[in-house]
Design a protein around this motif. Structure first.
Motif, short mmCIF file in Angstrom:
data_model
loop_
_atom_site.label_atom_id
_atom_site.label_comp_id
_atom_site.label_asym_id
_atom_site.label_seq_id
_atom_site.Cartn_x
_atom_site.Cartn_y
_atom_site.Cartn_z
N ALA A 182 46.42 -137.13 2.69
CA ALA A 182 45.82 -137.44 3.98
C ALA A 182 44.43 -136.82 4.11
O ALA A 182 43.50 -137.45 4.62
CB ALA A 182 46.72 -136.95 5.12
N ASP A 183 44.28 -135.59 3.62
CA ASP A 183 42.98 -134.94 3.71
C ASP A 183 41.96 -135.62 2.80
O ASP A 183 40.79 -135.75 3.16
CB ASP A 183 43.11 -133.46 3.33
CG ASP A 183 41.80 -132.71 3.51
OD1 ASP A 183 41.23 -132.77 4.60
OD2 ASP A 183 41.34 -132.10 2.52
N THR A 184 42.40 -136.05 1.63
CA THR A 184 41.49 -136.78 0.73
C THR A 184 41.01 -138.06 1.39
O THR A 184 39.83 -138.41 1.32
CB THR A 184 42.20 -137.09 -0.60
OG1 THR A 184 42.65 -135.87 -1.19
CG2 THR A 184 41.25 -137.77 -1.56
N LEU A 185 41.92 -138.77 2.05
CA LEU A 185 41.53 -139.99 2.76
C LEU A 185 40.59 -139.68 3.93
O LEU A 185 39.63 -140.40 4.17
CB LEU A 185 42.77 -140.72 3.28
CG LEU A 185 43.65 -141.39 2.22
CD1 LEU A 185 44.91 -141.95 2.86
CD2 LEU A 185 42.88 -142.49 1.51
N SER A 186 40.86 -138.59 4.64
CA SER A 186 40.01 -138.25 5.78
C SER A 186 38.59 -137.93 5.35
O SER A 186 37.64 -138.15 6.10
CB SER A 186 40.61 -137.07 6.55
OG SER A 186 40.41 -135.84 5.87
N ARG A 187 38.43 -137.41 4.12
CA ARG A 187 37.10 -137.07 3.62
C ARG A 187 36.35 -138.28 3.07
O ARG A 187 35.12 -138.26 2.98
CB ARG A 187 37.20 -136.02 2.49
CG ARG A 187 37.64 -134.66 2.95
CD ARG A 187 37.50 -133.64 1.84
NE ARG A 187 38.40 -133.85 0.73
CZ ARG A 187 38.04 -134.25 -0.48
NH1 ARG A 187 36.77 -134.54 -0.73
NH2 ARG A 187 38.94 -134.40 -1.44
N THR A 188 37.09 -139.30 2.68
CA THR A 188 36.47 -140.40 1.95
C THR A 188 36.45 -141.73 2.70
O THR A 188 35.61 -142.58 2.42
CB THR A 188 37.20 -140.62 0.62
OG1 THR A 188 38.59 -140.89 0.87
CG2 THR A 188 37.09 -139.39 -0.27
N ILE A 189 37.36 -141.92 3.65
CA ILE A 189 37.53 -143.25 4.24
C ILE A 189 36.33 -143.67 5.08
O ILE A 189 36.02 -144.86 5.19
CB ILE A 189 38.85 -143.29 5.06
CG1 ILE A 189 39.26 -144.73 5.33
CG2 ILE A 189 38.71 -142.50 6.35
CD1 ILE A 189 40.65 -144.86 5.90
N VAL A 190 35.62 -142.68 5.68
CA VAL A 190 34.41 -143.00 6.46
C VAL A 190 33.24 -142.16 5.96
O VAL A 190 32.34 -141.80 6.75
CB VAL A 190 34.65 -142.77 7.97
CG1 VAL A 190 35.60 -143.80 8.54
CG2 VAL A 190 35.14 -141.35 8.24
N ALA A 191 33.25 -141.80 4.67
CA ALA A 191 32.20 -140.95 4.10
C ALA A 191 30.83 -141.57 4.35
O ALA A 191 30.67 -142.80 4.33
CB ALA A 191 32.44 -140.78 2.60
N PRO A 192 29.80 -140.73 4.62
CA PRO A 192 29.79 -139.26 4.55
C PRO A 192 30.34 -138.56 5.79
O PRO A 192 30.36 -137.33 5.82
CB PRO A 192 28.30 -138.95 4.38
CG PRO A 192 27.62 -140.05 5.11
CD PRO A 192 28.46 -141.28 4.89
N ALA A 193 30.75 -139.30 6.81
CA ALA A 193 31.40 -138.66 7.96
C ALA A 193 32.84 -138.30 7.57
O ALA A 193 33.29 -138.59 6.45
CB ALA A 193 31.38 -139.60 9.16
#
Length: 318
Positions: A277-288
């Motif tokens: 979940a944290d990996t997705l949170s960092r990448t799904i709307v990257a760079p946000a």
């Protein structure tokens, strides 16, 4: 560690881990992503194993640590510190101001759990049903006070409160890992030591006592370690919901209710789930970055509804 707004190849990651990469990449791996990865593992395992233990204590597969007042107390004290810190801590050193919210959340979690415990304990016995009702009442009261504090907050404070309540691992560092790891490891060890007692609780408290378990001591240990573990996790990451509910219940459907296995595998699956979940949170709307609590709720809420519909079908309500 290789994935994020700034991707690394396997070779670059290896060079960074061995100290042979550029200074920027070494800093990214060693001081940003590695502590965050470890904190995700620690918090995920902690929330899941305490969720499983709480379900065993209440003999209810839909229970979670929220029921004993941990989350509501942490939320109240954290919001209070966010709103009042400018006035209360204006003359304190900067480092105290930086850790004040985490410390307040931890103390709030322990305090409200203690209040719920005292309300439910009487004549040397802890009534689990009374504790459940006391937890609901305390959560309602702290929620009302939290709402009053939010009403008094300005725009900057409201933004900080919203961000904290959605949960995030973005501020992870080695200090947080060093604080959380010993408490979670120690607490998880002692919770697993009570696995046989939790198995006996499935038969009822009287039957567990007849089997030789000290029922009141087991209940007290489970509550104390759950409060400590969840309290320290919430204080470092904010509110991350549904992990303690979904993971143990999913495993219970797969492997049954033997807590000797359920506690261990809950910790492992919880760590894996929160890391993903944290990996997705960092990448799904990257760079946000998307708050991790949003992702866990998007997974957990539909699963919770599916459980309710499944129970309805089993009981022939529909």
């Amino acid at each position: 560690m290789a994935t994020g707004a700034y991707d690394l190849s396997s070779a670059d990651l290896w060079l960074a881990l061995t100290g042979q990469a550029a200074e920027l990449e070494q800093f990214l791996v060693w001081h940003v992503r590695l502590p965050r990865l470890l904190l995700a593992i620690i918090v995920g395992s902690a929330l899941a194993i305490t969720g499983a233990a709480t379900q065993g204590l209440f003999r209810n597969p839909l229970a979670e640590p929220t029921l004993i007042g941990v989350t509501s107390g942490a939320m109240l004290f954290a919001v209070g510190m966010l709103v009042l810190s400018a006035r209360l801590l204006a003359f304190f050193p900067l480092w105290i101001q930086q850790v004040s919210v985490s410390l307040a959340a931890f103390l709030g979690a322990l305090l409200t759990t203690g209040i719920v415990y005292r309300l439910a304990a009487g004549r040397g016995r802890l009534n689990v049903a009374t504790m459940l009702l006391a937890g609901i009442a305390i959560a309602a009261l702290t929620g009302a006070i939290t709402g009053l504090l939010i009403y008094q907050s300005d725009e900057n404070e409201l933004r900080d409160i919203t961000f904290w309540s959605l949960g995030s691992l973005s501020g992870a560092n080695w200090t947080q890992v060093a604080i959380a790891a010993p408490i979670v490891l120690c607490g998880s060890f002692f919770l697993r030591r009570d696995a046989l007692a939790l198995n006996a609780f499935l038969l009822g408290e009287r039957e567990a006592a007849q089997l030789g378990f000290s029922v009141e001591r087991v209940k007290k240990r489970v509550i104390v370690w759950t409060a400590l573990i969840v309290g320290v996790c919430i204080s470092l990451t904010g509110l991350i919901g549904f992990v303690g509910l979904v993971i143990p219940h999913l495993l219970r459907l797969w492997m049954g209710t033997d807590y000797r296995r359920l506690l261990l595998y809950s910790a492992l699956l919880g760590a894996s789930f929160l890391l993903l979940a944290d990996t997705l949170s960092r990448t799904i709307v990257a760079p946000a970055e998307l708050p991790i609590g949003i992702l866990t709720a998007l997974v957990g809420a539909p699963f919770f509804l599916w459980l309710l519909l499944r129970e309805r079908r089993k009981t022939n309500w529909i």
